[in-house]
Write a protein that holds these residues in place. Structure first.
Motif, mmCIF file in Angstrom:
data_model
loop_
_atom_site.group_PDB
_atom_site.id
_atom_site.type_symbol
_atom_site.label_atom_id
_atom_site.label_comp_id
_atom_site.label_asym_id
_atom_site.label_seq_id
_atom_site.Cartn_x
_atom_site.Cartn_y
_atom_site.Cartn_z
ATOM 1 N N VAL A 39 44.085 32.994 38.515
ATOM 2 C CA VAL A 39 44.329 31.555 38.689
ATOM 3 C C VAL A 39 43.797 30.743 37.496
ATOM 4 C CG1 VAL A 39 44.300 29.632 40.337
ATOM 5 C CG2 VAL A 39 44.012 31.951 41.184
ATOM 6 N N HIS A 40 43.324 31.401 36.466
ATOM 7 C CA HIS A 40 42.748 30.701 35.322
ATOM 8 C C HIS A 40 43.320 31.252 34.017
ATOM 9 C CE1 HIS A 40 39.730 30.180 38.511
ATOM 10 N NE2 HIS A 40 39.299 29.115 37.864
ATOM 11 N N GLY A 41 43.336 30.393 32.996
ATOM 12 C CA GLY A 41 43.684 30.837 31.647
ATOM 13 C C GLY A 41 45.017 31.560 31.590
ATOM 14 N N GLU A 42 45.014 32.744 30.980
ATOM 15 C CA GLU A 42 46.239 33.520 30.783
ATOM 16 C C GLU A 42 46.441 34.590 31.843
ATOM 17 O OE1 GLU A 42 46.850 34.810 26.689
ATOM 18 O OE2 GLU A 42 45.461 33.267 25.989
ATOM 19 N N SER A 43 45.632 34.559 32.897
ATOM 20 C CA SER A 43 45.791 35.517 33.998
ATOM 21 C C SER A 43 46.793 34.999 35.021
ATOM 22 C CB SER A 43 44.439 35.779 34.669
ATOM 23 O OG SER A 43 43.568 36.486 33.794
ATOM 24 N N GLU A 44 47.287 35.915 35.850
ATOM 25 C CA GLU A 44 48.257 35.539 36.874
ATOM 26 C C GLU A 44 47.605 34.708 37.976
ATOM 27 O OE1 GLU A 44 51.688 38.992 36.714
ATOM 28 O OE2 GLU A 44 50.116 39.173 38.216
ATOM 29 N N ALA A 45 48.449 33.915 38.636
ATOM 30 C CA ALA A 45 48.003 33.067 39.753
ATOM 31 C C ALA A 45 48.920 33.314 40.941
ATOM 32 C CB ALA A 45 48.025 31.598 39.347
ATOM 33 N N PRO A 46 48.744 34.446 41.614
ATOM 34 C CA PRO A 46 49.646 34.775 42.723
ATOM 35 C C PRO A 46 49.523 33.786 43.884
ATOM 36 C CG PRO A 46 47.781 36.295 42.671
ATOM 37 C CD PRO A 46 47.714 35.486 41.414
ATOM 38 N N HIS A 47 50.591 33.645 44.654
ATOM 39 C CA HIS A 47 50.618 32.720 45.790
ATOM 40 C C HIS A 47 50.476 33.434 47.132
ATOM 41 C CE1 HIS A 47 52.614 28.981 43.733
ATOM 42 N NE2 HIS A 47 51.550 29.425 43.092
ATOM 43 N N GLU A 48 50.490 34.773 47.127
ATOM 44 C CA GLU A 48 50.408 35.513 48.386
ATOM 45 C C GLU A 48 48.975 35.484 48.922
ATOM 46 O OE1 GLU A 48 53.561 37.175 45.716
ATOM 47 O OE2 GLU A 48 51.418 36.747 45.521
ATOM 48 N N PRO A 49 48.758 35.030 50.146
ATOM 49 C CA PRO A 49 47.403 34.959 50.705
ATOM 50 C C PRO A 49 46.672 36.299 50.703
ATOM 51 C CG PRO A 49 48.925 33.696 52.068
ATOM 52 C CD PRO A 49 49.765 34.438 51.072
ATOM 53 N N GLU A 50 47.412 37.396 50.827
ATOM 54 C CA GLU A 50 46.749 38.705 50.857
ATOM 55 C C GLU A 50 46.117 39.079 49.509
ATOM 56 O OE1 GLU A 50 51.263 39.494 50.370
ATOM 57 O OE2 GLU A 50 49.948 38.117 51.498
ATOM 58 N N ARG A 51 46.441 38.335 48.456
ATOM 59 C CA ARG A 51 45.821 38.586 47.154
ATOM 60 C C ARG A 51 44.456 37.895 47.030
ATOM 61 N NH1 ARG A 51 49.265 40.013 42.783
ATOM 62 N NH2 ARG A 51 51.164 40.970 43.581
ATOM 63 N N TYR A 52 43.977 37.311 48.111
ATOM 64 C CA TYR A 52 42.735 36.540 48.042
ATOM 65 C C TYR A 52 41.731 36.953 49.123
ATOM 66 C CZ TYR A 52 45.358 33.757 44.745
ATOM 67 O OH TYR A 52 46.093 33.358 43.649
ATOM 68 N N PRO A 53 41.274 38.211 49.081
ATOM 69 C CA PRO A 53 40.216 38.623 50.006
ATOM 70 C C PRO A 53 38.876 37.996 49.607
ATOM 71 C CG PRO A 53 40.627 40.359 48.415
ATOM 72 C CD PRO A 53 41.675 39.294 48.175
ATOM 73 N N THR A 54 37.913 38.053 50.506
ATOM 74 C CA THR A 54 36.581 37.510 50.227
ATOM 75 C C THR A 54 36.006 38.132 48.958
ATOM 76 O OG1 THR A 54 36.161 37.127 52.566
ATOM 77 C CG2 THR A 54 34.240 37.255 51.129
ATOM 78 N N ASN A 55 35.411 37.286 48.130
ATOM 79 C CA ASN A 55 34.802 37.701 46.863
ATOM 80 C C ASN A 55 35.783 38.454 45.959
ATOM 81 O OD1 ASN A 55 32.268 36.658 46.311
ATOM 82 N ND2 ASN A 55 31.198 38.151 47.590
ATOM 83 N N VAL A 56 37.015 37.977 45.919
ATOM 84 C CA VAL A 56 38.036 38.629 45.103
ATOM 85 C C VAL A 56 37.636 38.658 43.627
ATOM 86 C CG1 VAL A 56 39.384 36.493 44.807
ATOM 87 C CG2 VAL A 56 40.507 38.713 44.570
ATOM 88 N N LEU A 57 36.920 37.632 43.157
ATOM 89 C CA LEU A 57 36.555 37.601 41.740
ATOM 90 C C LEU A 57 35.552 38.695 41.393
ATOM 91 C CD1 LEU A 57 36.354 33.764 41.043
ATOM 92 C CD2 LEU A 57 38.314 35.320 40.869
#
Length: 254
Positions: free
Chosen positions: A65-83
């Motif tokens: 979601v930042h800079g030159e990285s991808e910013a997917p919209h699928e909720p399943e791509r965002y588990p707790t502490n994904v970073l």
């Protein structure tokens, strides 16, 4: 020395992330702040060069979601502490064994979560622009950014959150993905700081209180040095003092 080389790799879930590499020597994984980027936090102001000059290869990740990285919209791509999982994927991708880890603001809290939970075990740790409130009371700060995203087009000039809205706009942040990302960041129980035993630099602007007391955070860490540099939360990262302080401290570690 030439400028950073940008590469991409696939994280644990296939999301493509950008890494900007600079210098030669001991690896330092360096993480930027919320809704910023490696270019904005580290490269634009020359911090990467100051650190590389001390004999380090600086690997600067653009969070999803930042800079030159991808910013997917699928909720399943965002588990707790994904970073945290993304940083672990970077370490695995490059086969890093003995390395250092550091970050500013969101990058700092991500580094602390990763080390407190034993996900990563860097030799040295650098924590910039972070205090106890940014860890144990993160939900309050996250609520501010949720409001900025949810009311993006209606926040008036003079509102306390107007500057944050303008910053998001200037960085071209994908607000759908950003809203999903905010819900992945839990508070950190400060008791877990006892588990962070590696040498740690806590560095913060002398006018920076955005995330609470950095000095208090340093006192809670078992093996930390505290250094102040000039500036607020937003301005300290734009001054050469920050990069010099990190470079000086890392250069002094064995």
């Amino acid at each position: 020395m030439s400028g950073p080389v940008t590469e991409q790799f696939e994280s644990f879930d296939g999301t493509r992330l950008a890494v900007h590499r600079h210098g030669k020597g001991r690896p330092l994984v360096l993480l930027h702040g919320l809704f910023s980027s490696a270019a904005m936090n580290w490269i634009k102001w020359g911090h990467h060069e100051a650190i590389a000059a001390q004999g380090f290869e600086v690997l600067m990740l653009d969070f999803r979601v930042h800079g030159e990285s991808e910013a997917p919209h699928e909720p399943e791509r965002y588990p707790t502490n994904v970073l945290v999982r993304d940083v672990a994927a970077l370490v695995d991708h490059y086969g890093l064994d003995e390395y250092d880890l550091g970050g500013f603001s969101l990058g700092a809290r991500t580094s602390l979560h990763a080390t407190a939970h034993g996900v990563l075990e860097p030799k040295n740790l650098v924590i910039g622009g972070m205090g106890t409130a940014g860890l144990g009371e993160w939900h309050r700060r996250a609520a501010k950014f949720r409001r900025v995203i949810d009311e993006f087009d209606t926040i008036p000039r003079g509102d306390p959150d107007f500057f944050s809205m303008q910053f998001l706009k200037s960085q071209g942040v994908d607000r759908v993905a950003a809203r999903l990302l905010l819900d992945t960041m839990p508070d950190l129980d400060l008791v877990l700081l006892d588990a962070i035993t590696m040498p740690t630099l806590v560095v913060c602007g002398d006018e920076d209180r955005d995330n609470g007391s950095a000095e208090e955070l340093a006192d809670l860490l078992p093996n930390a040095d505290y250094v102040e540099v000039p500036g607020t939360h937003m301005s300290s990262v734009t001054k050469p003092d920050l990069g010099r302080a990190i470079a000086r401290w890392l250069g002094g570690q064995t």
